[in-house]
Write an enzyme that holds these catalytic residues in place. Structure first.
Site, PDB file in Angstrom:
ATOM      1  N   LYS A 183     -10.804  -1.681  -8.671  1.00  0.00           N
ATOM      2  CA  LYS A 183     -10.222  -2.860  -8.026  1.00  0.00           C
ATOM      3  C   LYS A 183     -10.264  -2.711  -6.512  1.00  0.00           C
ATOM      4  O   LYS A 183      -9.420  -2.071  -5.901  1.00  0.00           O
ATOM      5  CB  LYS A 183      -8.766  -3.072  -8.459  1.00  0.00           C
ATOM      6  CG  LYS A 183      -8.304  -4.472  -8.046  1.00  0.00           C
ATOM      7  CD  LYS A 183      -6.822  -4.569  -7.768  1.00  0.00           C
ATOM      8  CE  LYS A 183      -6.396  -4.119  -6.421  1.00  0.00           C
ATOM      9  NZ  LYS A 183      -6.921  -4.899  -5.273  1.00  0.00           N
ATOM     10  N   GLY A 235      -4.430   3.929  -0.605  1.00  0.00           N
ATOM     11  CA  GLY A 235      -3.766   2.811   0.074  1.00  0.00           C
ATOM     12  C   GLY A 235      -2.504   3.290   0.759  1.00  0.00           C
ATOM     13  O   GLY A 235      -2.383   4.469   1.129  1.00  0.00           O
ATOM     14  N   SER A 236      -1.540   2.390   0.890  1.00  0.00           N
ATOM     15  CA  SER A 236      -0.314   2.725   1.640  1.00  0.00           C
ATOM     16  C   SER A 236       0.744   3.349   0.729  1.00  0.00           C
ATOM     17  O   SER A 236       0.732   3.148  -0.498  1.00  0.00           O
ATOM     18  CB  SER A 236       0.248   1.452   2.269  1.00  0.00           C
ATOM     19  OG  SER A 236       0.656   0.565   1.250  1.00  0.00           O
ATOM     20  N   GLU A 257      -4.210   8.899  -2.479  1.00  0.00           N
ATOM     21  CA  GLU A 257      -4.719   9.133  -1.116  1.00  0.00           C
ATOM     22  C   GLU A 257      -4.046   8.102  -0.223  1.00  0.00           C
ATOM     23  O   GLU A 257      -4.393   6.919  -0.276  1.00  0.00           O
ATOM     24  CB  GLU A 257      -6.248   8.927  -1.075  1.00  0.00           C
ATOM     25  CG  GLU A 257      -7.045   9.941  -1.848  1.00  0.00           C
ATOM     26  CD  GLU A 257      -7.023  11.318  -1.209  1.00  0.00           C
ATOM     27  OE1 GLU A 257      -6.641  11.439  -0.025  1.00  0.00           O
ATOM     28  OE2 GLU A 257      -7.377  12.266  -1.915  1.00  0.00           O
ATOM     29  N   CYS A 291      -7.580   6.182   7.794  1.00  0.00           N
ATOM     30  CA  CYS A 291      -6.456   7.017   7.366  1.00  0.00           C
ATOM     31  C   CYS A 291      -6.442   8.351   8.101  1.00  0.00           C
ATOM     32  O   CYS A 291      -5.386   8.905   8.386  1.00  0.00           O
ATOM     33  CB  CYS A 291      -6.529   7.239   5.872  1.00  0.00           C
ATOM     34  SG  CYS A 291      -8.099   7.920   5.346  1.00  0.00           S
ATOM     35  N   GLU A 392       2.903   5.030  10.702  1.00  0.00           N
ATOM     36  CA  GLU A 392       1.491   4.640  10.732  1.00  0.00           C
ATOM     37  C   GLU A 392       1.407   3.179  11.164  1.00  0.00           C
ATOM     38  O   GLU A 392       2.045   2.316  10.560  1.00  0.00           O
ATOM     39  CB  GLU A 392       0.873   4.806   9.338  1.00  0.00           C
ATOM     40  CG  GLU A 392      -0.603   4.461   9.305  1.00  0.00           C
ATOM     41  CD  GLU A 392      -1.206   4.563   7.904  1.00  0.00           C
ATOM     42  OE1 GLU A 392      -0.631   3.996   6.967  1.00  0.00           O
ATOM     43  OE2 GLU A 392      -2.266   5.208   7.768  1.00  0.00           O
TER      44      GLU A 392
END
Ligand code: NAD
Length: 488
Positions: A183, A235-236, A257, A291, A392
């Site tokens: 996805k 992602g976050s 990750e 990232c 971040e």
């Protein structure tokens, strides 16, 4: 300057890929994608729905046994053909990434080369995934381990480097014998669709790679599906918590990750100019939307003014502009929402009076006014507990802080919830060694950054996630161990 919009003809068909079928979304949901450099609509993106997730998992389950049981060198060869096709498709894939993400063409073309390397590297593991013989006592039985695929892996990736993210995750997963329901983000869905189209052309059987572009609704349905044996999420942290909750419903293992606030620690005995320029690249590369990007400089107090001056000069001199121009170094950020969020953060920091905005931090006007361009911002002297120094931002914003000694450098470097990447600059090998040992991060670069070899493990610690998606560890991530004991 006239901005050139890449032709939408490079995009693959706007359909979901489920087994051998191209289909429109079952729920009838579509997303209007916009080119970040102009803000203009490019094309409607299909959003996978619950019925599409069900069918994609069925297709993956249907293909799984024969893919797993294919001779390992057969899996290897078909993946090598895929790598060749990606290489041959480089021009189109480069343009397509520019269009979906707004990244400068120089990056997009490097990412294609990187994806080719990743697929070739992981193809090489397809016939090398092996277990070990385990000692037994009194010694006459045979005990050995078998690394096995999970079956169907649900892979969710973000928009910031989509082609590389697909290759980093899907290649090791299928090399290990899994089938995948992938996805990609609705903000950058086409790299994944093109990757899957090329995989089918290369001879990867239908059902091995299914692609459902989508949003949170699609991702949520995927992680909760009981037919998924494992979830990989990039992602976050905020979304990762939802992914973990969804996967917990059927106790599926998850590898994560996540984000970072990566420090570049520069000591007075480093090549200060080189180190600072390298550290500042963190807010220039992908407009700070990487990232791994270094977004905090921590430097010895004696070189603070010099570092601030080099960082701001480097940021101010960068070429911001048309992503299709090979000379462009900084493109737009991904969306209007991201642009607003970053600008609000910059304004709040500026008006708080904590630290000084030395350069940048403005929307770029003129020919670029229609897109989401922000000039790279350098803040000096931001307090360590300020939001800007801890969270971040995922945009072109750098903070520079001074430290008095090595101990303080380490405390500041480790002083955020994140632990993805760290960078150390010093000519003292003993100091470097002490720093490497003390840094809480999954990856450390010393005295330079030229990317990460495909053979190296990639991943973070603390709130930056767990699990690895590179090197041997990346393939092992997508296997589980069966122990076999045979009586004598
Ligand atoms: P995000 O968390 O908003 O979205 C990531 C993916 O999750 C997207 O595909 C999104 O559609 C999907 N998603 C959203 N809600 C979901 C839900 N409830 N269930 C399942 N899936 C859902 O992140 P983003 O804005 O796309 O990407 C930026 C973040 O990704 C940053 O934090 C960045 O640091 C991180 N990132 C990490 C790495 C790494 O390798 N460590 C690499 C790239 C990006």
């Amino acid at each position: 300057m006239n901005l050139v919009t890449p032709p939408v003809s490079v995009l693959p068909s706007a359909k979901l890929i489920v087994g051998s079928e191209r289909r429109v979304p079952g729920d009838g949901r579509w997303f209007e994608h916009r080119y970040p450099a102009t803000g203009q609509t490019t094309e409607e993106v299909p959003l996978g729905g619950r019925s599409d997730v069900n069918d994609a998992v069925d297709a993956a389950r249907g293909a799984q046994l024969s893919w797993r049981n294919l001779r390992p060198d057969g899996r290897r060869d078909v993946m090598l053909r895929l790598a060749d096709l990606i290489e041959a498709d480089a021009d189109r894939l480069t343009t397509l990434q520019v269009l979906e993400n707004g990244m400068p063409v120089a990056f997009a073309s490097r990412f294609v080369a990187n994806a080719v390397d990743l697929v070739r590297y992981n193809a090489g593991w397809a016939d090398k995934v092996q277990g070990e013989v385990v000692p037994t006592w009194p010694g006459s039985a045979l005990d050995y381990t078998l690394p096995e695929p999970y079956g169907v892996v649900g892979i969710i990736i973000p928009w910031n480097g989509p082609l590389v993210s697909v290759a980093q995750t899907t290649a090791p997963a299928i090399a290990a014998g899994n089938c995948v329901v992938l996805k990609p983000s609705e903000l950058a869905p086409w790299s994944a669709l093109r990757f899957a189209e090329l995989a089918l052309k290369a001879g990867v059987p239908p059902g091995v790679i299914n692609v459902l572009p989508g949003d949170g609704i699609t991702g949520d349905a995927l992680v909760r599906h009981p037919g998924i044996g494992m979830v990989h999420f990039t992602g976050s942290g905020a979304t990762a918590q939802k992914v973990l909750a969804g996967a917990a419903e059927h106790l599926a293992p998850v590898s994560l990750e996540l984000g970072g606030k990566s420090p570049s620690v520069i000591f007075e005995d480093a090549d200060v100019r080189r180190a600072t320029r390298a550290a500042t690249r963190g807010i220039l590369d992908l407009s700070g939307q990487g990232c791994l990007n270094s977004t905090r400089i921590l430097c010895a107090r004696s070189i603070f003014d010099e570092v601030v001056s080099i960082a701001s000069e480097t940021a101010a001199q960068v070429v911001i502009g048309d992503p299709t121009d090979p000379k462009t170094q900084v493109g737009p950020v991904i969306s209007a929402e991201a642009c607003d969020r970053i600008m609000v953060t910059i304004e709040a920091a500026r008006s708080s009076g904590h630290g000084e905005l030395v350069t940048g931090g403005e929307r770029v006007g003129g020919d670029l006014a229609g897109g989401w361009f922000i000039s790279p911002a350098v803040f000096a002297g931001v307090p360590e507990d300020a939001k800007l120094a801890r969270e971040e931002i995922f945009g072109p914003v750098l903070t520079v802080l001074a430290f008095d000694d090595e101990e303080e450098a380490l405390r500041l470097a480790n002083g955020t919830p994140y632990g993805l990447a760290s960078y150390v600059y010093s000519s003292d090998v003993r100091r470097v060694n002490r720093m490497v040992n003390g840094l809480e991060s999954g990856m450390v670069w010393v005295n330079g950054f030229t990317g990460l070899p495909t053979s190296a493990p990639f991943g973070g610690v603390k709130s930056s996630g767990y699990g690895r998606i590179g090197g041997r560890a990346g393939v092992e991530e997508f296997t589980r161990t069966k122990n076999v004991w045979i009586a004598s």
